[in-house]
Design a protein around this motif. Structure first.
Motif, PDB file in Angstrom:
ATOM      1  N   LYS A  68       0.818  -1.206   0.000  1.00  0.00           N
ATOM      2  CA  LYS A  68       0.000   0.000   0.000  1.00  0.00           C
ATOM      3  C   LYS A  68       0.857   1.264   0.000  1.00  0.00           C
ATOM      4  N   LYS A  69       2.037   1.174   0.557  1.00  0.00           N
ATOM      5  CA  LYS A  69       2.947   2.313   0.556  1.00  0.00           C
ATOM      6  C   LYS A  69       4.323   1.839   0.115  1.00  0.00           C
ATOM      7  N   LEU A  70       5.117   2.764  -0.370  1.00  0.00           N
ATOM      8  CA  LEU A  70       6.441   2.430  -0.868  1.00  0.00           C
ATOM      9  C   LEU A  70       7.333   1.959   0.276  1.00  0.00           C
ATOM     10  N   GLU A  71       7.851   0.731   0.173  1.00  0.00           N
ATOM     11  CA  GLU A  71       8.699   0.176   1.216  1.00  0.00           C
ATOM     12  C   GLU A  71      10.162   0.118   0.800  1.00  0.00           C
ATOM     13  N   TRP A  72      10.429   0.087  -0.506  1.00  0.00           N
ATOM     14  CA  TRP A  72      11.801   0.071  -1.006  1.00  0.00           C
ATOM     15  C   TRP A  72      11.809   0.576  -2.436  1.00  0.00           C
ATOM     16  N   PHE A  73      13.014   0.828  -2.948  1.00  0.00           N
ATOM     17  CA  PHE A  73      13.176   1.354  -4.292  1.00  0.00           C
ATOM     18  C   PHE A  73      13.764   0.263  -5.186  1.00  0.00           C
ATOM     19  N   ASP A  74      12.980  -0.178  -6.161  1.00  0.00           N
ATOM     20  CA  ASP A  74      13.393  -1.299  -7.014  1.00  0.00           C
ATOM     21  C   ASP A  74      14.710  -1.029  -7.723  1.00  0.00           C
ATOM     22  N   GLN A  76      17.260   0.204  -6.656  1.00  0.00           N
ATOM     23  CA  GLN A  76      18.410  -0.041  -5.771  1.00  0.00           C
ATOM     24  C   GLN A  76      18.496  -1.508  -5.335  1.00  0.00           C
ATOM     25  N   SER A  77      17.643  -2.365  -5.886  1.00  0.00           N
ATOM     26  CA  SER A  77      17.573  -3.752  -5.408  1.00  0.00           C
ATOM     27  C   SER A  77      18.878  -4.519  -5.619  1.00  0.00           C
ATOM     28  N   HIS A  78      19.681  -4.103  -6.601  1.00  0.00           N
ATOM     29  CA  HIS A  78      20.932  -4.803  -6.872  1.00  0.00           C
ATOM     30  C   HIS A  78      21.944  -4.650  -5.730  1.00  0.00           C
ATOM     31  N   LEU A  79      21.671  -3.737  -4.802  1.00  0.00           N
ATOM     32  CA  LEU A  79      22.584  -3.513  -3.672  1.00  0.00           C
ATOM     33  C   LEU A  79      22.309  -4.463  -2.501  1.00  0.00           C
ATOM     34  N   ASN A  80      21.136  -5.076  -2.480  1.00  0.00           N
ATOM     35  CA  ASN A  80      20.762  -5.939  -1.362  1.00  0.00           C
ATOM     36  C   ASN A  80      21.584  -7.226  -1.363  1.00  0.00           C
ATOM     37  N   LEU A  81      21.892  -7.708  -0.144  1.00  0.00           N
ATOM     38  CA  LEU A  81      22.650  -8.946   0.014  1.00  0.00           C
ATOM     39  C   LEU A  81      21.884  -9.908   0.911  1.00  0.00           C
ATOM     40  N   ILE A  82      22.214 -11.197   0.784  1.00  0.00           N
ATOM     41  CA  ILE A  82      21.648 -12.195   1.685  1.00  0.00           C
ATOM     42  C   ILE A  82      22.740 -13.186   2.072  1.00  0.00           C
ATOM     43  N   TRP A  83      22.770 -13.529   3.360  1.00  0.00           N
ATOM     44  CA  TRP A  83      23.676 -14.572   3.849  1.00  0.00           C
ATOM     45  C   TRP A  83      22.853 -15.804   4.162  1.00  0.00           C
ATOM     46  N   LEU A  84      23.301 -16.950   3.636  1.00  0.00           N
ATOM     47  CA  LEU A  84      22.638 -18.228   3.879  1.00  0.00           C
ATOM     48  C   LEU A  84      23.676 -19.237   4.364  1.00  0.00           C
ATOM     49  N   PRO A  85      23.299 -20.160   5.230  1.00  0.00           N
ATOM     50  CA  PRO A  85      24.276 -21.138   5.741  1.00  0.00           C
ATOM     51  C   PRO A  85      24.972 -21.930   4.641  1.00  0.00           C
ATOM     52  N   ASP A 256      18.153  -0.715  -0.081  1.00  0.00           N
ATOM     53  CA  ASP A 256      17.275  -0.089  -1.070  1.00  0.00           C
ATOM     54  C   ASP A 256      16.153   0.727  -0.445  1.00  0.00           C
ATOM     55  N   GLU A 257      16.394   1.246   0.768  1.00  0.00           N
ATOM     56  CA  GLU A 257      15.340   1.990   1.456  1.00  0.00           C
ATOM     57  C   GLU A 257      15.719   3.451   1.697  1.00  0.00           C
ATOM     58  N   ASP A 258      16.769   3.919   1.023  1.00  0.00           N
ATOM     59  CA  ASP A 258      17.246   5.292   1.228  1.00  0.00           C
ATOM     60  C   ASP A 258      17.208   6.039  -0.099  1.00  0.00           C
ATOM     61  N   THR A 259      16.413   7.089  -0.164  1.00  0.00           N
ATOM     62  CA  THR A 259      16.299   7.852  -1.403  1.00  0.00           C
ATOM     63  C   THR A 259      17.607   8.553  -1.753  1.00  0.00           C
ATOM     64  N   SER A 265      21.681   4.254   6.089  1.00  0.00           N
ATOM     65  CA  SER A 265      20.472   3.532   6.478  1.00  0.00           C
ATOM     66  C   SER A 265      20.505   2.061   6.084  1.00  0.00           C
ATOM     67  N   ASP A 266      21.605   1.579   5.509  1.00  0.00           N
ATOM     68  CA  ASP A 266      21.724   0.156   5.193  1.00  0.00           C
ATOM     69  C   ASP A 266      21.708  -0.641   6.495  1.00  0.00           C
ATOM     70  N   HIS A 267      20.917  -1.695   6.549  1.00  0.00           N
ATOM     71  CA  HIS A 267      20.776  -2.428   7.805  1.00  0.00           C
ATOM     72  C   HIS A 267      20.459  -3.894   7.544  1.00  0.00           C
ATOM     73  N   PRO A 268      20.951  -4.797   8.409  1.00  0.00           N
ATOM     74  CA  PRO A 268      20.679  -6.217   8.261  1.00  0.00           C
ATOM     75  C   PRO A 268      19.508  -6.677   9.120  1.00  0.00           C
ATOM     76  N   HIS A 269      18.775  -7.659   8.607  1.00  0.00           N
ATOM     77  CA  HIS A 269      17.760  -8.388   9.385  1.00  0.00           C
ATOM     78  C   HIS A 269      18.262  -9.815   9.525  1.00  0.00           C
ATOM     79  N   ILE A 270      18.052 -10.403  10.698  1.00  0.00           N
ATOM     80  CA  ILE A 270      18.452 -11.787  10.911  1.00  0.00           C
ATOM     81  C   ILE A 270      17.243 -12.564  11.429  1.00  0.00           C
TER      82      ILE A 270
END
Length: 273
Positions: A68-74, A76-85, A256-259, A265-270
């Motif tokens: 319903k509202k803008l949560e991220w900027f597509d 900038q999506s190439h900047l996102n990272l993910i860590w997996l075991p 991808d959440e900073d205009t 504002s880059d931050h990790p979720h675990i």
């Protein structure tokens, strides 16, 4: 977003400035525990399965519908990272949507485990308690330190008990009504082992099954020099050191959440089991 509901904590952390001197700064650290309840809304740092599902979709960038509202900027999506075991740190865009959906299903299935304890286990637990009380009463009149210790070793047993060894240790002492007391002790140990070998108790509805956490340096602190990979390592290594018994499902870094396209504002979720 889960972090909007969780209770914040503020911590100090050291980072390097341009002169390689250490500088003390603060960061915001928030956690949210998800329980097995379906509709539970976030209160006092706890949410339910629906909120977990929503937060996972947000974190993995696989919304079920248009937000319903803008949560991220597509863009900038190439900047996102993910860590997996299994893979370590990779670009989130390189982690296929099908695999993200599978990961989401795996985690939500863990939170949807059955919540009822089987009746036969309940009966065994009650029987063990009664038998333990009988063994305890049988040991009360003993005065020999060796027999008292043998009884205590039986009463304090944990895990799978070595029934024959424990009974043999007690049998060597001259105690009144030895046969009756040995038989009671055997019943207790066999009941205990049946419980230990059987299915474990299942999840209670209000029991936390998944924890989400994230940290973020306030933009006003202008923390620089921490690479995206380092930001992931900070929170992952913290959980590995403090809570090593809880497996980490994944860590995702949102860039991808900073205009303004700053790293502030880059931050990790675990997400932890």
């Amino acid at each position: 977003m889960a972090e909007a509901k969780a209770k914040p904590h503020q911590y100090n952390i050291q980072h390097e400035d341009k002169m390689n001197d250490r500088k003390i700064t603060s960061m915001i650290f928030k956690t949210l525990n998800y329980t097995n309840e379906i509709k539970k809304k976030s209160t006092n740092g706890h949410g339910g399965r629906r909120q977990l599902f929503k937060s996972l979709r947000h974190s993995l960038r696989i919304p079920a519908s248009q937000p319903k509202k803008l949560e991220w900027f597509d863009e900038q999506s190439h900047l996102n990272l993910i860590w997996l075991p299994d893979t370590g740190t990779i670009k989130l865009n390189d982690y296929p949507k099908e695999q993200r959906e599978s990961l989401l299903a795996k985690i939500t299935n863990e939170a949807e485990a059955p919540t009822l304890v089987k009746n036969d286990r309940t009966e065994l637990l009650e029987a063990r308690t009664k038998l333990k009380n009988k063994v305890k009463n049988a040991s009360k009149k003993e005065t020999d330190e060796g027999s008292i210790l043998a009884f205590q070793n039986i009463l304090n047993v944990s895990g799978i008990a070595d029934t024959e060894q424990l009974l043999s240790d007690l049998d060597q002492f001259d105690i009144k009504r030895k046969g009756q007391k040995l038989d009671t002790a055997r019943q207790f140990l066999e009941c205990h082992n049946e419980i230990e070998r059987g299915p474990k108790p299942l999840i209670r509805k209000n029991q936390a099954v998944i924890q989400e956490a994230f940290f973020k340096f306030p933009a006003k602190n202008e923390v620089k020099g921490l690479s995206p990979e380092k930001r992931i390592d900070l929170i992952r290594n913290f959980y590995k050191a403090i809570f090593p018994e809880y497996p980490i499902h994944f860590v995702v870094l949102h860039c991808d959440e900073d205009t303004d396209l700053t790293e502030h504002s880059d931050h990790p979720h675990i997400f932890i089991s």
